[in-house]
Design a protein around this motif. Structure first.
Motif, short mmCIF file in Angstrom:
data_model
loop_
_atom_site.label_atom_id
_atom_site.label_comp_id
_atom_site.label_asym_id
_atom_site.label_seq_id
_atom_site.Cartn_x
_atom_site.Cartn_y
_atom_site.Cartn_z
N MET A 95 36.88 50.92 42.40
CA MET A 95 37.47 51.37 41.13
C MET A 95 38.54 50.40 40.64
N PHE A 96 38.46 50.07 39.37
CA PHE A 96 39.52 49.30 38.70
C PHE A 96 40.04 50.15 37.54
N ASN A 97 41.36 50.27 37.45
CA ASN A 97 41.98 50.88 36.28
C ASN A 97 42.97 49.83 35.78
N LEU A 98 42.56 49.08 34.78
CA LEU A 98 43.29 47.87 34.39
C LEU A 98 44.52 48.18 33.54
N GLY A 99 45.16 47.11 33.08
CA GLY A 99 46.34 47.25 32.24
C GLY A 99 47.60 47.38 33.08
N TYR A 100 48.59 48.11 32.54
CA TYR A 100 49.85 48.29 33.27
C TYR A 100 50.00 49.76 33.66
N LEU A 101 50.92 49.98 34.58
CA LEU A 101 51.18 51.32 35.06
C LEU A 101 52.14 52.02 34.11
N PRO A 102 51.75 53.14 33.51
CA PRO A 102 52.67 53.84 32.61
C PRO A 102 53.96 54.20 33.35
N GLY A 103 55.09 53.93 32.75
CA GLY A 103 56.37 54.25 33.38
C GLY A 103 56.96 53.11 34.18
N ALA A 104 56.15 52.08 34.47
CA ALA A 104 56.67 50.91 35.20
C ALA A 104 56.73 49.71 34.23
N ALA A 105 57.10 48.54 34.78
CA ALA A 105 57.25 47.36 33.92
C ALA A 105 55.91 47.00 33.27
N LYS A 106 55.95 46.86 31.94
CA LYS A 106 54.71 46.58 31.21
C LYS A 106 54.23 45.14 31.35
N ASP A 107 55.09 44.29 31.92
CA ASP A 107 54.65 42.90 32.10
C ASP A 107 53.93 42.72 33.44
N ILE A 108 53.93 43.76 34.26
CA ILE A 108 53.10 43.71 35.48
C ILE A 108 51.77 44.31 35.09
N ILE A 109 50.90 43.44 34.66
CA ILE A 109 49.66 43.87 34.02
C ILE A 109 48.50 43.05 34.58
N THR A 110 47.32 43.64 34.60
CA THR A 110 46.17 42.89 35.11
C THR A 110 45.83 41.77 34.12
N ARG A 111 45.28 40.69 34.64
CA ARG A 111 45.00 39.53 33.80
C ARG A 111 43.53 39.12 33.91
N THR A 112 43.00 38.68 32.79
CA THR A 112 41.57 38.39 32.71
C THR A 112 41.07 37.54 33.87
N GLU A 113 41.78 36.45 34.16
CA GLU A 113 41.27 35.50 35.16
C GLU A 113 41.16 36.14 36.55
N THR A 114 42.22 36.85 36.96
CA THR A 114 42.20 37.47 38.29
C THR A 114 41.28 38.69 38.30
N THR A 115 41.20 39.38 37.19
CA THR A 115 40.29 40.53 37.11
C THR A 115 38.85 40.08 37.32
N LEU A 116 38.47 38.97 36.69
CA LEU A 116 37.09 38.48 36.83
C LEU A 116 36.81 38.03 38.27
N LYS A 117 37.80 37.38 38.89
CA LYS A 117 37.62 36.96 40.30
C LYS A 117 37.39 38.19 41.18
#
Ligand code: SAH
Length: 185
Positions: A95-117
Motif C-alpha cells: 500500500m502507498f498513500n502518497l503526499g504529506y501527512l495531515p497535521g505534520a510538516a507539509k514539506d515532508i512529502i513523497t516525490r515522483t522519482e523515489t515513488t517510481l523507484k
C-alpha cells in the motif's frame, strides 16, 4: 462515496489472507499498518516504511505486542534492500498513500522519482494474485505530476499485470485517486 483510502483497503483485501506478507510503504499515522496487521494476523508479516521518525515512534507504540509488524525508518525507495530475501515474490499486498501527512510538516512529502523507484520494487516483489494500491493526491504540491507518473507506470506494466484507476469525477478541483496494479500471473 467511499474515500480512495477506503477503496484501497477494499480492493487490496481481496489479495490478503491470514499469514500473508505485506508492505505499508507510507506508514504515517499507521492507519493502514494497523489494518494490515489485523488482516494478516499473527502468522503474517507487515513491513512498514516512513521517513518521519516521529510518526514511526507513535505507530510503534500503537503496534506494541503485534509481532507481525516491523517498522523501518527508511524511504520506500529502499524497500528491496530492507526487506528479507524471502519477501521476493511473496508479497500479497503493498500500500502507498502518497503526499504529506495531515497535521505534520507539509514539506515532508513523497516525490515522483523515489515513488517510481519504490513502485518498481513493489511490483518486483509481488506474489501472483498480489495487489499494489497507490492513493495519489493531484491537489498537493507536485501531486499532479506524481499522479501522472504513477498512472504512466501502471499503464505500461507488461503482460501479467492488470492496472486500473478509480476516482471521483464530479468534483471542483483535484480529487484523490486510487491506482491499482494486480499481478495476474
Ligand atoms: N497511510 C498514512 C498516511 C500517509 S501520508 C496513514 O494512514 O496515516 C504520506 C507519508 O509518506 C508521510 O508520513 C510521509 O512521511 C511519508 N513519506 C514521504 N516520503 C517517503 C518516502 N520516500 N518513503 C516512505 N515514506 C515517505
Amino acid at each position: 462515496m467511499m474515500r480512495a483510502t477506503e477503496l484501497a483497503q477494499l480492493l487490496l483485501g481481496q489479495s490478503l489472507a491470514a499469514g500473508g506478507w505485506v508492505v505499508d510503504a507510507t506508514v504515517g499515522n499507521g492507519h493502514d499498518t494497523m489494518w494490515l496487521a489485523e488482516r494478516v494476523g499473527p502468522t503474517g508479516r507487515v513491513f512498514g516504511f516512513d521517513v518521519q521518525a516521529a510518526a514511526l515512534a507513535v505507530v510503534a507504540e500503537r503496534v506494541r505486542g503485534l509481532k507481525q509488524v516491523t517498522l523501518t525508518h527508511a524511504g520506500h525507495e529502499r524497500m528491496a534492500e530492507c526487506l528479507p530475501l524471502e519477501a521476493k515474490g511473496r508479497l500479497c499486498g503493498v500500500m502507498f498513500n502518497l503526499g504529506y501527512l495531515p497535521g505534520a510538516a507539509k514539506d515532508i512529502i513523497t516525490r515522483t522519482e523515489t515513488t517510481l523507484k519504490a513502485l518498481q520494487q513493489a511490483v518486483d516483489f509481488l506474489a501472483v494474485a498480489g495487489t499494489v494500491t497507490v492513493v495519489v493526491y493531484p491537489g498537493h504540491p507536485g501531486g499532479a505530476k506524481e499522479a501522472e507518473a504513477v498512472r504512466a507506470f501502471a499503464r505500461t506494466r507488461p503482460e501479467g499485470f492488470a492496472a486500473s484507476q478509480h476516482g471521483r469525477i464530479n468534483t471542483v478541483g483535484a480529487a484523490p485517486e486510487l491506482m491499482v496494479i494486480e499481478r495476474v500471473r
